[in-house]
Design an enzyme around this catalytic site. Structure first.
Site, PDB file in Angstrom:
ATOM      1  N   ASN A 296     -16.699  43.279  17.787  1.00 48.68           N
ATOM      2  CA  ASN A 296     -16.011  42.642  16.669  1.00 48.68           C
ATOM      3  C   ASN A 296     -14.526  42.976  16.768  1.00 48.68           C
ATOM      4  OD1 ASN A 296     -15.103  41.620  14.238  1.00 48.68           O
ATOM      5  ND2 ASN A 296     -16.116  43.158  12.973  1.00 48.68           N
ATOM      6  N   TRP A 297     -13.742  42.010  17.218  1.00 51.82           N
ATOM      7  CA  TRP A 297     -12.320  42.264  17.448  1.00 51.82           C
ATOM      8  C   TRP A 297     -11.509  42.314  16.158  1.00 51.82           C
ATOM      9  CZ3 TRP A 297     -10.690  38.792  22.221  1.00 51.82           C
ATOM     10  CH2 TRP A 297     -11.440  39.169  23.329  1.00 51.82           C
ATOM     11  N   LYS A 298     -12.092  41.832  15.061  1.00 46.52           N
ATOM     12  CA  LYS A 298     -11.390  41.769  13.775  1.00 46.52           C
ATOM     13  C   LYS A 298     -10.070  41.000  13.954  1.00 46.52           C
ATOM     14  CE  LYS A 298     -13.830  45.884  12.307  1.00 46.52           C
ATOM     15  NZ  LYS A 298     -13.792  47.133  11.497  1.00 46.52           N
TER      16      LYS A 298
ATOM     17  N   HIS B   8     -20.206  41.546   6.686  1.00 45.03           N
ATOM     18  CA  HIS B   8     -19.507  42.748   7.126  1.00 45.03           C
ATOM     19  C   HIS B   8     -18.910  43.458   5.916  1.00 45.03           C
ATOM     20  CE1 HIS B   8     -16.551  45.340   9.094  1.00 45.03           C
ATOM     21  NE2 HIS B   8     -17.263  45.189  10.199  1.00 45.03           N
TER      22      HIS B   8
ATOM     23  N   GLU C 285     -16.169  44.746   5.347  1.00 47.60           N
ATOM     24  CA  GLU C 285     -14.813  44.331   4.993  1.00 47.60           C
ATOM     25  C   GLU C 285     -14.826  43.014   4.222  1.00 47.60           C
ATOM     26  OE1 GLU C 285     -13.076  46.631   8.891  1.00 47.60           O
ATOM     27  OE2 GLU C 285     -13.162  44.433   8.886  1.00 47.60           O
TER      28      GLU C 285
ATOM     29  N   GLU D 184     -24.213  49.399   9.250  1.00 40.17           N
ATOM     30  CA  GLU D 184     -22.846  49.914   9.384  1.00 40.17           C
ATOM     31  C   GLU D 184     -22.511  50.734   8.146  1.00 40.17           C
ATOM     32  OE1 GLU D 184     -19.934  46.773   9.347  1.00 40.17           O
ATOM     33  OE2 GLU D 184     -20.624  46.185   7.373  1.00 40.17           O
TER      34      GLU D 184
ATOM     35  N   GLY E 271     -14.160  52.672  11.411  1.00 40.61           N
ATOM     36  CA  GLY E 271     -12.742  52.857  11.634  1.00 40.61           C
ATOM     37  C   GLY E 271     -12.202  54.203  11.182  1.00 40.61           C
TER      38      GLY E 271
ATOM     39  N   SER F 161     -18.084  53.280  14.210  1.00 41.81           N
ATOM     40  CA  SER F 161     -17.282  54.079  15.155  1.00 41.81           C
ATOM     41  C   SER F 161     -18.068  54.437  16.412  1.00 41.81           C
ATOM     42  CB  SER F 161     -16.745  55.351  14.478  1.00 41.81           C
ATOM     43  OG  SER F 161     -15.832  55.020  13.442  1.00 41.81           O
TER      44      SER F 161
ATOM     45  N   GLY G 297     -16.399  48.014  16.979  1.00 41.14           N
ATOM     46  CA  GLY G 297     -15.100  47.638  16.453  1.00 41.14           C
ATOM     47  C   GLY G 297     -13.988  47.985  17.413  1.00 41.14           C
ATOM     48  N   GLY G 298     -13.264  49.064  17.123  1.00 47.91           N
ATOM     49  CA  GLY G 298     -12.081  49.415  17.901  1.00 47.91           C
ATOM     50  C   GLY G 298     -12.327  49.550  19.395  1.00 47.91           C
TER      51      GLY G 298
END
Length: 254
Positions: A9-11, A94, A96, A166, A172, A211, A232-233
């Site tokens: 997930n590049w966001k 998600h 967010e 999640e 993050g 993470s 994610g990151g």
């Protein structure tokens, strides 16, 4: 045996130049394996993803979808539009989207169904906040989020879906649920779906998103109910993402 699944997930990160480079590096680094790998770039880079991933091991997903099929909904993107770019997956619910944009359990259920109607495979995200974990209501929160979709869509809608656990407190932040904590929640999710249909539950892929990094992926994926990760990151670095994919592949052969 459930096929392991790793989705990036590049966001809202990157530029067209960096997205293209990242896509090319991931495609070149993926080899035929038991693990299914997907990336979910921002909408505006899906065309580049379609071009670069065509004929490769990599599949595309999107980060969100409208609950509506068409109409006067400025800024929204429908499931049928995502199909035009050969998206196989789409993330719904998600944390967010729930936390920053106020999406309710009912909204998430409608998005899940809109995606499924068009043949997309929803990645349904569920998870608790730090406050909810400290109050020992993790199970109640996740059952509520899951039941909203089960009740609206029916258990058979989960045949092609993926569930991503999640924990909001681990997204993050650098914190990660221990393998034991993650496994316990994954097992609970599978048990809840089994109450409706144990065959579908046995086949349902439940992945962890909190993470996940190259350094902790193998230990997480070794657990019996953790079938991969929503990354994610670490998905913004090709080497890290490919290492996580390899950890998922290795876990499936043990």
């Amino acid at each position: 045996m459930r096929q392991p699944f790793v989705a990036g997930n590049w966001k809202m990160n990157g530029s067209r130049e960096t997205a293209t480079e990242l896509l090319e590096d991931v495609v070149q680094g993926l080899v035929s394996s038991h693990c299914e790998a997907a990336v979910c770039p921002p909408y505006v880079y899906l065309a580049d993803g379609l071009r670069i991933a065509k004929g490769s091991e990599l599949v595309l997903g999107a980060q969100n979808v409208s609950e509506e099929e068409s109409g006067a909904f400025t800024g929204e993107v429908s499931a049928s539009m995502l199909q035009d770019f050969d998206c196989r997956y789409v993330i719904v619910g998600h944390s967010e989207r729930r936390g920053l944009f106020g999406e309710s359990d009912e909204t998430v259920a409608r998005k899940f169904m809109a995606a499924a109607r068009q043949g997309l495979r929803p990645i349904l995200c569920v998870g608790e906040t730090l406050e909810e974990r400290e109050q020992d209501v993790t199970e109640q929160v996740i059952r509520r989020q899951l039941d909203a979709v089960l009740n609206a869509a029916g258990v058979h809608a989960f045949v092609e879906a993926v569930v991503a656990y999640e924990p909001v407190w681990a997204i993050g932040t650098g914190q990660t649920a221990s393998p034991e904590q993650a496994q316990a929640v994954h097992a609970m999710i599978r048990a809840r779906v089994a109450e409706a249909d144990d065959t579908i539950a046995d086949r349902l892929r439940i992945i962890y998103g909190g993470s996940v990094k190259a350094g902790n992926a193998a230990e997480l994926f070794a657990r019996p109910d953790i079938d991969g990760g929503l990354i994610g990151g670490a998905s913004l670095d090709a080497d890290s993402f490919l290492s996580i994919c390899e950890s998922a592949n290795s876990a499936s052969t043990q």
